[in-house]
Design an enzyme around this catalytic site. Structure first.
Site: not given
Ligand code: 13P
Ligand code: 13P
Ligand code: MG
Ligand code: MG
Ligand code: MG
Length: 372
Positions: A10, A17, A102-103, A227, A230, A346
């Site tokens: 995202d 959102h 790296g990754n 948070y 998600k 939260y």
């Protein structure tokens, strides 16, 4: 061997959102076609579910390949630039690190990668979800690979009688275990029935000795310590010829099971299977959406996608989702709509506990005057 990688992030929502801005999708598509032209990738598609952008790619570099991960990181940097320019919500939301090294492990973007030798016909489904957590795949994966009431092939196809091995991650303690099913079904359910902590990472066929599933198992809040949205997981499932048929892979989504996510990542809500055109969660930032993109992988090319939930036979699941959503919403801030405290995204409770610490008194039988 070919590797199928879905890498997603995202990098900004349009509006709130609820979706990815079309300019970001165009930017990612251009980058992917350049990477195919340059020989980094064999093929690539761009898709989205809600505010999460997915790069679906084939290549010969294996899982965790630095070049492929760094390419995705770079694309997400560019789409973040667009999100900033347009003032989109949460620009760069899932990019938790400043620099690539790296990754992508522990950096925010989610990924599911599966390396396999292409069969003469290789049907795969790429599932993309928004407004939920990686454990949201546990229930459907159990049904697909272990429940004969879902998957007729477990009974009818002798190649499935030996069963499947499930790899389960404990995301809190960062350890993993394999369960041999059907013999260890009940033990496994004890764990995967708690999907906030235990998440199926892969599944393989015992008869074919082939990996059939890869899921993304990152938990953003465990990485960031707070948070940050998600996880919105993705999953790859290979189908047919000794593996569950396409229709068996889709069947669990005909039931509106609930998962953690939705508003502020802090509510149980039903998973709604939708076409890509309907993958824009808006009501109470939900209900969580799942899209299923079908591909035939042929000579490492992605033939597709077919938008598999664009099918009226999932209308009842969608209607059931709306019923369940109405029912759960009426609980407002009460469980089981709101997640239990330990799963709440939260940290408000910790703050409150600190602030109210000296106001708590022991519970005693004798009446004590109420402090004023
Ligand atoms: P077809 O005869 O349409 O190929 O279907 C075979 C099958 O196994 C469906 O699950
Ligand atoms: P995303 O993870 O999809 O950005 O959702 C965040 C959120 O809090 C929705 O209410
Ligand atoms: Mg977001
Ligand atoms: Mg999202
Ligand atoms: Mg998210």
């Amino acid at each position: 061997m070919v590797t199928l990688s879905i890498i997603k992030a995202d990098t900004g929502g349009f509006v709130g959102h609820s979706a990815v801005h079309p300019e970001m999708v165009t930017e990612a598509r251009d980058a992917v076609s350049t990477a195919v032209g340059d020989g980094l990738l064999l093929d690539g598609k761009v898709a989205s579910c809600g505010d999460d952008l997915s790069l679906i790619m084939t290549h010969e570099r294996g899982a965790d390949a630095e070049e492929v991960h760094s390419f995705a990181w770079d694309v997400f940097g560019r789409t973040t630039g667009i999100a900033k320019r347009l003032g989109l919500y949460g620009a760069g939301q899932d990019l938790l690190s400043d620099a690539f090294s790296g990754n992508l492990r522990g950096m925010g973007p989610g990924y599911a990668e599966l390396e396999f030798t292409e069969r003469p016909s290789e049907p795969v489904v790429c599932f993309l979800a928004d407004k939920t957590e990686p454990g949201a795949w546990n229930l459907p994966l159990y049904k697909i690979f272990a429940d004969p009431f879902n998957t007729a092939g477990l009974v009818i196809d002798a190649k499935m009688h030996a069963g499947f091995r499930f790899e389960v991650y404990d995301l809190f303690e960062e350890k993993r275990i394999w369960f041999d099913c059907p013999s260890e079904l009940y033990e496994m359910l004890m764990f995967i029935g708690a999907p906030a902590r235990y998440v199926i990472h892969s599944v393989e066929s015992k008869t074919l000795d082939e990996q059939a599933v890869a899921t993304s198992t990152q938990r953003l809040s465990l990485i960031a310590g707070k948070y940050v949205g998600k996880d919105d997981p993705v999953m790859i499932v290979r189908c047919q010829s000794g593996l569950p048929a396409l229709g068996e892979v889709l069947e669990p989504f005909a039931f509106a099971y609930t998962a953690g996510g939705c508003m502020r990542g802090s509510h149980h809500a039903p998973m709604m299977p939708v076409s890509t055109g309907d993958a824009h969660p808006a009501r109470f930032d939900g209900p969580p959406r799942v899209v299923a993109l079908g591909f035939q992988v042929h000579e490492s090319k992605l033939i597709g996608p077919r938008d598999l939930f664009d099918d009226p036979s999932f209308d009842r699941a969608r209607a059931q989702c709306n019923e369940v959503m109405d029912y759960l919403r009426r609980h407002g801030p009460f469980e089981p709509h709101r997640l239990p405290l330990e799963d709440l995204e939260y940290t408000t409770m910790a703050t409150l506990e600190k602030r109210l610490a000296d106001r708590w008194q022991p519970m005693v039988e004798a009446a004590v005057p109420v402090p004023r």
